[in-house]
Design a protein around this motif. Structure first.
Motif, PDB file in Angstrom:
ATOM      1  N   LYS A   1      -3.125   3.278  -3.015  1.00 32.64           N
ATOM      2  CA  LYS A   1      -2.793   3.647  -4.394  1.00 32.64           C
ATOM      3  C   LYS A   1      -4.058   3.815  -5.215  1.00 32.64           C
ATOM      4  O   LYS A   1      -4.204   4.762  -5.981  1.00 32.64           O
ATOM      5  CB  LYS A   1      -1.896   2.560  -4.989  1.00 32.64           C
ATOM      6  CG  LYS A   1      -1.542   2.781  -6.441  1.00 32.64           C
ATOM      7  CD  LYS A   1      -0.675   1.638  -6.938  1.00 32.64           C
ATOM      8  CE  LYS A   1      -0.360   1.783  -8.408  1.00 32.64           C
ATOM      9  NZ  LYS A   1       0.410   0.665  -8.928  1.00 32.64           N
ATOM     10  N   ASP A   2      -5.022   2.933  -5.068  1.00 31.91           N
ATOM     11  CA  ASP A   2      -6.273   3.000  -5.818  1.00 31.91           C
ATOM     12  C   ASP A   2      -7.066   4.246  -5.453  1.00 31.91           C
ATOM     13  O   ASP A   2      -7.679   4.889  -6.305  1.00 31.91           O
ATOM     14  CB  ASP A   2      -7.127   1.751  -5.559  1.00 31.91           C
ATOM     15  CG  ASP A   2      -6.491   0.497  -6.144  1.00 31.91           C
ATOM     16  OD1 ASP A   2      -5.682   0.646  -7.095  1.00 31.91           O
ATOM     17  OD2 ASP A   2      -6.804  -0.607  -5.656  1.00 31.91           O
ATOM     18  N   GLN A   3      -7.062   4.603  -4.169  1.00 37.39           N
ATOM     19  CA  GLN A   3      -7.780   5.807  -3.748  1.00 37.39           C
ATOM     20  C   GLN A   3      -7.140   7.058  -4.347  1.00 37.39           C
ATOM     21  O   GLN A   3      -7.829   7.983  -4.776  1.00 37.39           O
ATOM     22  CB  GLN A   3      -7.797   5.902  -2.215  1.00 37.39           C
ATOM     23  CG  GLN A   3      -8.691   4.877  -1.545  1.00 37.39           C
ATOM     24  CD  GLN A   3      -8.557   4.886  -0.034  1.00 37.39           C
ATOM     25  OE1 GLN A   3      -7.466   5.124   0.490  1.00 37.39           O
ATOM     26  NE2 GLN A   3      -9.665   4.601   0.662  1.00 37.39           N
ATOM     27  N   VAL A   4      -5.817   7.119  -4.363  1.00 37.41           N
ATOM     28  CA  VAL A   4      -5.099   8.259  -4.945  1.00 37.41           C
ATOM     29  C   VAL A   4      -5.415   8.359  -6.430  1.00 37.41           C
ATOM     30  O   VAL A   4      -5.718   9.437  -6.961  1.00 37.41           O
ATOM     31  CB  VAL A   4      -3.574   8.122  -4.723  1.00 37.41           C
ATOM     32  CG1 VAL A   4      -2.812   9.174  -5.505  1.00 37.41           C
ATOM     33  CG2 VAL A   4      -3.248   8.219  -3.235  1.00 37.41           C
ATOM     34  N   ILE A   5      -5.383   7.230  -7.134  1.00 36.56           N
ATOM     35  CA  ILE A   5      -5.671   7.222  -8.578  1.00 36.56           C
ATOM     36  C   ILE A   5      -7.110   7.665  -8.823  1.00 36.56           C
ATOM     37  O   ILE A   5      -7.393   8.462  -9.714  1.00 36.56           O
ATOM     38  CB  ILE A   5      -5.396   5.826  -9.165  1.00 36.56           C
ATOM     39  CG1 ILE A   5      -3.885   5.558  -9.188  1.00 36.56           C
ATOM     40  CG2 ILE A   5      -5.970   5.714 -10.577  1.00 36.56           C
ATOM     41  CD1 ILE A   5      -3.503   4.142  -9.580  1.00 36.56           C
TER      42      ILE A   5
ATOM     43  N   LYS B   1      -8.211  10.914 -10.917  1.00 35.90           N
ATOM     44  CA  LYS B   1      -9.086  10.742 -12.091  1.00 35.90           C
ATOM     45  C   LYS B   1     -10.300  11.654 -11.997  1.00 35.90           C
ATOM     46  O   LYS B   1     -10.716  12.247 -12.982  1.00 35.90           O
ATOM     47  CB  LYS B   1      -9.542   9.283 -12.223  1.00 35.90           C
ATOM     48  CG  LYS B   1      -8.513   8.385 -12.843  1.00 35.90           C
ATOM     49  CD  LYS B   1      -9.068   6.986 -13.037  1.00 35.90           C
ATOM     50  CE  LYS B   1      -8.038   6.079 -13.665  1.00 35.90           C
ATOM     51  NZ  LYS B   1      -8.543   4.709 -13.855  1.00 35.90           N
ATOM     52  N   SER B   2     -10.875  11.763 -10.804  1.00 37.14           N
ATOM     53  CA  SER B   2     -12.065  12.620 -10.663  1.00 37.14           C
ATOM     54  C   SER B   2     -11.696  14.083 -10.899  1.00 37.14           C
ATOM     55  O   SER B   2     -12.462  14.831 -11.522  1.00 37.14           O
ATOM     56  CB  SER B   2     -12.710  12.439  -9.290  1.00 37.14           C
ATOM     57  OG  SER B   2     -11.905  13.006  -8.278  1.00 37.14           O
ATOM     58  N   ARG B   3     -10.526  14.513 -10.428  1.00 34.56           N
ATOM     59  CA  ARG B   3     -10.090  15.892 -10.690  1.00 34.56           C
ATOM     60  C   ARG B   3      -9.835  16.125 -12.181  1.00 34.56           C
ATOM     61  O   ARG B   3     -10.208  17.157 -12.737  1.00 34.56           O
ATOM     62  CB  ARG B   3      -8.834  16.206  -9.885  1.00 34.56           C
ATOM     63  CG  ARG B   3      -9.097  16.307  -8.404  1.00 34.56           C
ATOM     64  CD  ARG B   3      -7.859  16.670  -7.648  1.00 34.56           C
ATOM     65  NE  ARG B   3      -8.093  16.611  -6.217  1.00 34.56           N
ATOM     66  CZ  ARG B   3      -7.164  16.809  -5.328  1.00 34.56           C
ATOM     67  NH1 ARG B   3      -5.927  17.077  -5.714  1.00 34.56           N
ATOM     68  NH2 ARG B   3      -7.460  16.727  -4.046  1.00 34.56           N
ATOM     69  N   ILE B   4      -9.207  15.155 -12.817  1.00 38.33           N
ATOM     70  CA  ILE B   4      -8.946  15.260 -14.271  1.00 38.33           C
ATOM     71  C   ILE B   4     -10.261  15.309 -15.030  1.00 38.33           C
ATOM     72  O   ILE B   4     -10.435  16.094 -15.960  1.00 38.33           O
ATOM     73  CB  ILE B   4      -8.056  14.086 -14.751  1.00 38.33           C
ATOM     74  CG1 ILE B   4      -6.630  14.256 -14.223  1.00 38.33           C
ATOM     75  CG2 ILE B   4      -8.059  13.996 -16.265  1.00 38.33           C
ATOM     76  CD1 ILE B   4      -5.731  13.061 -14.443  1.00 38.33           C
ATOM     77  N   ASP B   5     -11.233  14.468 -14.609  1.00 40.75           N
ATOM     78  CA  ASP B   5     -12.546  14.468 -15.266  1.00 40.75           C
ATOM     79  C   ASP B   5     -13.215  15.830 -15.157  1.00 40.75           C
ATOM     80  O   ASP B   5     -13.819  16.315 -16.112  1.00 40.75           O
ATOM     81  CB  ASP B   5     -13.452  13.388 -14.669  1.00 40.75           C
ATOM     82  CG  ASP B   5     -13.047  11.979 -15.093  1.00 40.75           C
ATOM     83  OD1 ASP B   5     -12.279  11.868 -16.076  1.00 40.75           O
ATOM     84  OD2 ASP B   5     -13.487  11.020 -14.435  1.00 40.75           O
ATOM     85  N   CYS B   6     -13.128  16.454 -13.974  1.00 42.88           N
ATOM     86  CA  CYS B   6     -13.730  17.790 -13.800  1.00 42.88           C
ATOM     87  C   CYS B   6     -13.103  18.784 -14.766  1.00 42.88           C
ATOM     88  O   CYS B   6     -13.808  19.573 -15.413  1.00 42.88           O
ATOM     89  CB  CYS B   6     -13.557  18.283 -12.372  1.00 42.88           C
ATOM     90  SG  CYS B   6     -14.609  17.425 -11.194  1.00 42.88           S
TER      91      CYS B   6
ATOM     92  N   MET C   1       0.849  -1.171   0.000  1.00 43.99           N
ATOM     93  CA  MET C   1       0.000   0.000   0.000  1.00 43.99           C
ATOM     94  C   MET C   1       0.897   1.237   0.000  1.00 43.99           C
ATOM     95  O   MET C   1       1.810   1.333   0.786  1.00 43.99           O
ATOM     96  CB  MET C   1      -0.904  -0.051   1.228  1.00 43.99           C
ATOM     97  CG  MET C   1      -1.769   1.146   1.345  1.00 43.99           C
ATOM     98  SD  MET C   1      -3.250   0.899   2.342  1.00 43.99           S
ATOM     99  CE  MET C   1      -2.665   0.815   3.962  1.00 43.99           C
ATOM    100  N   ILE C   2       0.584   2.203  -0.908  1.00 45.70           N
ATOM    101  CA  ILE C   2       1.367   3.452  -0.989  1.00 45.70           C
ATOM    102  C   ILE C   2       0.746   4.461  -0.051  1.00 45.70           C
ATOM    103  O   ILE C   2      -0.461   4.666  -0.041  1.00 45.70           O
ATOM    104  CB  ILE C   2       1.372   3.984  -2.418  1.00 45.70           C
ATOM    105  CG1 ILE C   2       2.092   2.972  -3.292  1.00 45.70           C
ATOM    106  CG2 ILE C   2       1.999   5.352  -2.497  1.00 45.70           C
ATOM    107  CD1 ILE C   2       2.094   3.344  -4.728  1.00 45.70           C
ATOM    108  N   MET C   3       1.585   5.149   0.693  1.00 49.03           N
ATOM    109  CA  MET C   3       1.071   6.165   1.602  1.00 49.03           C
ATOM    110  C   MET C   3       1.440   7.533   1.045  1.00 49.03           C
ATOM    111  O   MET C   3       2.566   7.763   0.658  1.00 49.03           O
ATOM    112  CB  MET C   3       1.686   5.980   2.987  1.00 49.03           C
ATOM    113  CG  MET C   3       1.266   4.703   3.657  1.00 49.03           C
ATOM    114  SD  MET C   3       1.829   4.674   5.319  1.00 49.03           S
ATOM    115  CE  MET C   3       2.093   2.949   5.537  1.00 49.03           C
ATOM    116  N   THR C   4       0.479   8.438   1.088  1.00 49.46           N
ATOM    117  CA  THR C   4       0.745   9.797   0.573  1.00 49.46           C
ATOM    118  C   THR C   4      -0.245  10.761   1.202  1.00 49.46           C
ATOM    119  O   THR C   4      -1.264  10.359   1.755  1.00 49.46           O
ATOM    120  CB  THR C   4       0.612   9.837  -0.950  1.00 49.46           C
ATOM    121  OG1 THR C   4       0.899  11.151  -1.389  1.00 49.46           O
ATOM    122  CG2 THR C   4      -0.792   9.473  -1.408  1.00 49.46           C
ATOM    123  N   ASN C   5       0.084  12.064   1.137  1.00 52.21           N
ATOM    124  CA  ASN C   5      -0.899  13.069   1.545  1.00 52.21           C
ATOM    125  C   ASN C   5      -1.340  13.805   0.289  1.00 52.21           C
ATOM    126  O   ASN C   5      -0.548  14.070  -0.591  1.00 52.21           O
ATOM    127  CB  ASN C   5      -0.327  14.025   2.590  1.00 52.21           C
ATOM    128  CG  ASN C   5       0.800  14.874   2.055  1.00 52.21           C
ATOM    129  OD1 ASN C   5       1.465  14.460   1.126  1.00 52.21           O
ATOM    130  ND2 ASN C   5       1.007  16.023   2.634  1.00 52.21           N
TER     131      ASN C   5
END
Length: 195
Positions: free
Chosen positions: A20-24, A28-33, A1-5
């Motif tokens: 990692k899936d949550q970050v992606i 993706k949702s920001r890119i879609d907007c 699991m990748i950890m990031t803020n």
């Protein structure tokens, strides 16, 4: 699991640990907007372009119709001239043919074409005159009274609409400076009429 803020909006939220899936998914949702906004703008531009193309096609069709009607008119006139030249003894028949021709759709369209050509020539002269006067005013940096003889709000509004339809920056020969001058003079004249 990748950890990031994640950087959220214009401020950093409390540090969270995301997979990692949550970050992606978040990215993706920001890119879609962002893409949706760009797509909306592109669609607006495409719609404007398609409207312009449709108007252009309609204009071409009208011009083709006018050309066809002019051709038909020439043929009809030649036919009448032939009868006039070769059969002078049948003048009554020729007059009847002329009356029938005038009452036909072609005769009516001929009259309408003449009217439209006269109107076009009239407005072209007005446009040329206004362009010449505005060019002189611009070159000399002198104020020109574009609303001269406009004594009512109705005549003032009509003149403003006519001038802006010619010189608005969105038009082919439009100019920002001339448009500003038109609006400034309009507001000044409007104040003097309202007093």
């Amino acid at each position: 699991m990748i950890m990031t803020n994640l950087y959220m909006g214009s401020h950093v939220t409390n540090e969270r640990f995301l997979s990692k899936d949550q970050v992606i998914a978040e990215l993706k949702s920001r890119i879609d907007c962002l893409e949706n906004e760009k797509v909306r703008r592109c669609n607006e531009n495409i719609n404007r372009m398609s409207e312009n193309m449709q108007l252009h096609q309609e204009l071409e069709q009208a011009q083709e119709e006018i050309s066809y009607l002019k051709h038909e008119l020439k043929i009809s006139k030649k036919y009448i001239d032939f009868w006039e030249d070769n059969y002078s003894e049948s003048r009554k028949e020729i007059e009847q043919l002329k009356e029938q021709f005038a009452s036909t759709e072609t005769g009516k369209l001929e009259e309408r074409v003449k009217q439209l050509e006269e109107e076009r020539d009239h407005y072209q002269l007005l446009c040329d005159q206004i362009e010449f006067e505005l060019r002189q005013a611009k070159d000399a940096s002198a104020a020109m009274d574009l609303f001269k003889n406009c004594d009512s709000m109705e005549s003032l509004s009509k003149r403003k609409k006519t001038l802006l339809s010619i010189f608005h920056p969105d038009n082919e020969y439009g100019d920002n400076e001339i448009t500003r001058m038109i609006l400034a003079q309009y507001n000044k004249k409007k104040e003097s009429i309202c007093k």
